[in-house]
Write a protein that holds these residues in place. Structure first.
Motif, PDB file in Angstrom:
ATOM      1  N   THR A   1       0.860  -1.185   0.000  1.00  0.00           N
ATOM      2  CA  THR A   1       0.000   0.000   0.000  1.00  0.00           C
ATOM      3  C   THR A   1       0.891   1.227   0.000  1.00  0.00           C
ATOM      4  N   ILE A   2       0.295   2.363  -0.286  1.00  0.00           N
ATOM      5  CA  ILE A   2       1.055   3.608  -0.263  1.00  0.00           C
ATOM      6  C   ILE A   2       1.237   4.036   1.192  1.00  0.00           C
ATOM      7  N   HIS A   3       2.469   4.253   1.588  1.00  0.00           N
ATOM      8  CA  HIS A   3       2.762   4.643   2.963  1.00  0.00           C
ATOM      9  C   HIS A   3       2.216   6.043   3.226  1.00  0.00           C
ATOM     10  N   PRO A   4       1.691   6.303   4.428  1.00  0.00           N
ATOM     11  CA  PRO A   4       1.156   7.630   4.750  1.00  0.00           C
ATOM     12  C   PRO A   4       2.155   8.764   4.548  1.00  0.00           C
ATOM     13  N   LEU A   5       3.451   8.458   4.619  1.00  0.00           N
ATOM     14  CA  LEU A   5       4.467   9.499   4.467  1.00  0.00           C
ATOM     15  C   LEU A   5       5.019   9.583   3.049  1.00  0.00           C
ATOM     16  N   ALA A   6       4.420   8.846   2.124  1.00  0.00           N
ATOM     17  CA  ALA A   6       4.954   8.792   0.758  1.00  0.00           C
ATOM     18  C   ALA A   6       5.038  10.171   0.116  1.00  0.00           C
ATOM     19  N   ALA A   7       4.090  11.043   0.428  1.00  0.00           N
ATOM     20  CA  ALA A   7       4.078  12.374  -0.192  1.00  0.00           C
ATOM     21  C   ALA A   7       5.256  13.235   0.266  1.00  0.00           C
ATOM     22  N   ARG A   8       5.932  12.815   1.341  1.00  0.00           N
ATOM     23  CA  ARG A   8       7.039  13.612   1.867  1.00  0.00           C
ATOM     24  C   ARG A   8       8.387  13.114   1.365  1.00  0.00           C
ATOM     25  N   HIS A   9       8.372  12.191   0.408  1.00  0.00           N
ATOM     26  CA  HIS A   9       9.642  11.651  -0.071  1.00  0.00           C
ATOM     27  C   HIS A   9      10.457  12.752  -0.750  1.00  0.00           C
ATOM     28  N   LEU A  10      11.740  12.551  -0.806  1.00  0.00           N
ATOM     29  CA  LEU A  10      12.659  13.535  -1.379  1.00  0.00           C
ATOM     30  C   LEU A  10      12.988  13.129  -2.813  1.00  0.00           C
ATOM     31  N   PRO A  11      12.419  13.815  -3.803  1.00  0.00           N
ATOM     32  CA  PRO A  11      12.695  13.471  -5.205  1.00  0.00           C
ATOM     33  C   PRO A  11      14.158  13.710  -5.552  1.00  0.00           C
ATOM     34  N   ALA A  12      14.683  12.909  -6.447  1.00  0.00           N
ATOM     35  CA  ALA A  12      16.090  13.030  -6.830  1.00  0.00           C
ATOM     36  C   ALA A  12      16.420  14.432  -7.335  1.00  0.00           C
ATOM     37  N   ALA A  13      15.470  15.058  -8.013  1.00  0.00           N
ATOM     38  CA  ALA A  13      15.724  16.379  -8.585  1.00  0.00           C
ATOM     39  C   ALA A  13      15.920  17.453  -7.515  1.00  0.00           C
ATOM     40  N   ARG A  14      15.470  17.191  -6.283  1.00  0.00           N
ATOM     41  CA  ARG A  14      15.572  18.191  -5.216  1.00  0.00           C
ATOM     42  C   ARG A  14      16.743  17.960  -4.288  1.00  0.00           C
ATOM     43  N   VAL A  15      17.429  16.844  -4.448  1.00  0.00           N
ATOM     44  CA  VAL A  15      18.481  16.483  -3.495  1.00  0.00           C
ATOM     45  C   VAL A  15      19.569  17.550  -3.425  1.00  0.00           C
ATOM     46  N   ALA A  16      20.096  17.978  -4.557  1.00  0.00           N
ATOM     47  CA  ALA A  16      21.198  18.946  -4.556  1.00  0.00           C
ATOM     48  C   ALA A  16      20.795  20.238  -3.849  1.00  0.00           C
ATOM     49  N   ALA A  17      19.598  20.734  -4.120  1.00  0.00           N
ATOM     50  CA  ALA A  17      19.152  21.981  -3.505  1.00  0.00           C
ATOM     51  C   ALA A  17      18.958  21.823  -2.002  1.00  0.00           C
ATOM     52  N   VAL A  18      18.403  20.688  -1.582  1.00  0.00           N
ATOM     53  CA  VAL A  18      18.188  20.452  -0.154  1.00  0.00           C
ATOM     54  C   VAL A  18      19.514  20.372   0.588  1.00  0.00           C
ATOM     55  N   LEU A  19      20.492  19.668   0.019  1.00  0.00           N
ATOM     56  CA  LEU A  19      21.795  19.545   0.668  1.00  0.00           C
ATOM     57  C   LEU A  19      22.514  20.886   0.691  1.00  0.00           C
ATOM     58  N   ALA A  20      22.368  21.675  -0.366  1.00  0.00           N
ATOM     59  CA  ALA A  20      23.021  22.990  -0.415  1.00  0.00           C
ATOM     60  C   ALA A  20      22.435  23.932   0.629  1.00  0.00           C
ATOM     61  N   ALA A  21      21.133  23.799   0.885  1.00  0.00           N
ATOM     62  CA  ALA A  21      20.477  24.671   1.872  1.00  0.00           C
ATOM     63  C   ALA A  21      20.876  24.326   3.291  1.00  0.00           C
ATOM     64  N   GLY A  22      21.206  23.039   3.528  1.00  0.00           N
ATOM     65  CA  GLY A  22      21.592  22.618   4.873  1.00  0.00           C
ATOM     66  C   GLY A  22      20.437  22.697   5.858  1.00  0.00           C
ATOM     67  N   GLY A  23      20.773  22.685   7.133  1.00  0.00           N
ATOM     68  CA  GLY A  23      19.752  22.778   8.177  1.00  0.00           C
ATOM     69  C   GLY A  23      20.174  23.755   9.255  1.00  0.00           C
ATOM     70  N   PRO A  24      20.100  25.044   8.979  1.00  0.00           N
ATOM     71  CA  PRO A  24      20.550  26.050   9.962  1.00  0.00           C
ATOM     72  C   PRO A  24      19.883  25.846  11.320  1.00  0.00           C
ATOM     73  N   ALA A  25      20.677  25.998  12.382  1.00  0.00           N
ATOM     74  CA  ALA A  25      20.159  25.807  13.738  1.00  0.00           C
ATOM     75  C   ALA A  25      20.108  27.107  14.522  1.00  0.00           C
TER      76      ALA A  25
END
Length: 228
Positions: free
Chosen positions: A101-125
């Motif tokens: 079945t489709i997992h409830p969190l499936a919509a939050r998956h990280l598409p390959a096309a967004r990986v570079a931008a997400v990693l570049a943004a980091g996680g400021p604390a």
């Protein structure tokens, strides 16, 4: 008593053998997959970086000492997935009777096309905080006893070797997420974060190079003033 993961500055753990400068980024192909899987699961938003660090710290002593770097990552990830209800132990064992079945969190998956931008943004604390900075550059402070003050055996970023050590405030970094709280789902509780410089002999009585200095980033809750 220090936890098994708190190895910084400790004697008796053997010789450190640094990797050569030309070593590959990933020694084995599965190491890259382990990193990718950890980042992809983190994007589901079910835990924060401090919770993931604490999950690695909670591995059994025998596993922690015998696992390699990425084995620790995968073991902690498996524990987090189960603890947060993302997957069950049966899911991880590939013996689940649950139909596809489709997992409830499936919509939050990280598409390959967004990986570079997400990693570049980091996680400021860095965060705004109502906690006023108590110290200024040049102030002399002493660290408290290492350990989480609200959760027994909980996560902390104050290493044991720096307990009850006297140092000097070098810089105020502003206010940042407090890991001792954030690791246990008690909120970010941001507070002032300082760069504190210590003489090596203040941390180790038999320091090989007493004139060396060690700089640690420490939260305000870890510090107390030294009367002059």
């Amino acid at each position: 008593m220090s936890r098994i993961h708190d190895m910084g500055g400790r004697y008796g753990d053997g010789v450190i053998h640094p990797e050569p400068q030309d070593a590959p980024i990933f020694a084995q192909d599965w190491h890259a997959r382990a990193l990718a899987l950890t980042l992809a699961c983190g994007a589901l938003g079910q835990w924060n970086i401090d919770m993931s660090r604490h999950a690695r710290e909670c591995l059994s002593p025998s596993d922690y000492m015998n696992f390699g770097y990425y084995e620790k990552w995968l073991a902690a990830l498996a524990d987090l997935l189960v603890a947060q209800g993302v997957l069950s132990r049966a899911d991880l064992s590939a013996v689940s009777d649950t139909p596809d079945t489709i997992h409830p969190l499936a919509a939050r998956h990280l598409p390959a096309a967004r990986v570079a931008a997400v990693l570049a943004a980091g996680g400021p604390a860095d965060r705004d905080s109502t906690v006023a900075a108590r110290y200024q550059p040049g102030d002399i402070v002493r660290t408290r006893l290492s350990g989480n003050r609200s959760v027994d055996g909980g996560h902390t970023r104050l290493p044991t070797y720096a307990s009850h050590a006297e140092g000097r405030i070098l810089r105020l970094h502003g206010s940042h997420v407090f890991p001792d709280s954030n690791a246990h789902d008690q909120g970010e509780a941001p507070e002032p974060l300082y760069a504190v410089v210590f003489q090596a002999q203040a941390l180790w009585p038999q320091a090989e190079h007493p004139g060396d200095e060690v700089v640690l980033d420490l939260w305000q809750s870890y510090l107390e003033p030294v009367s002059t």
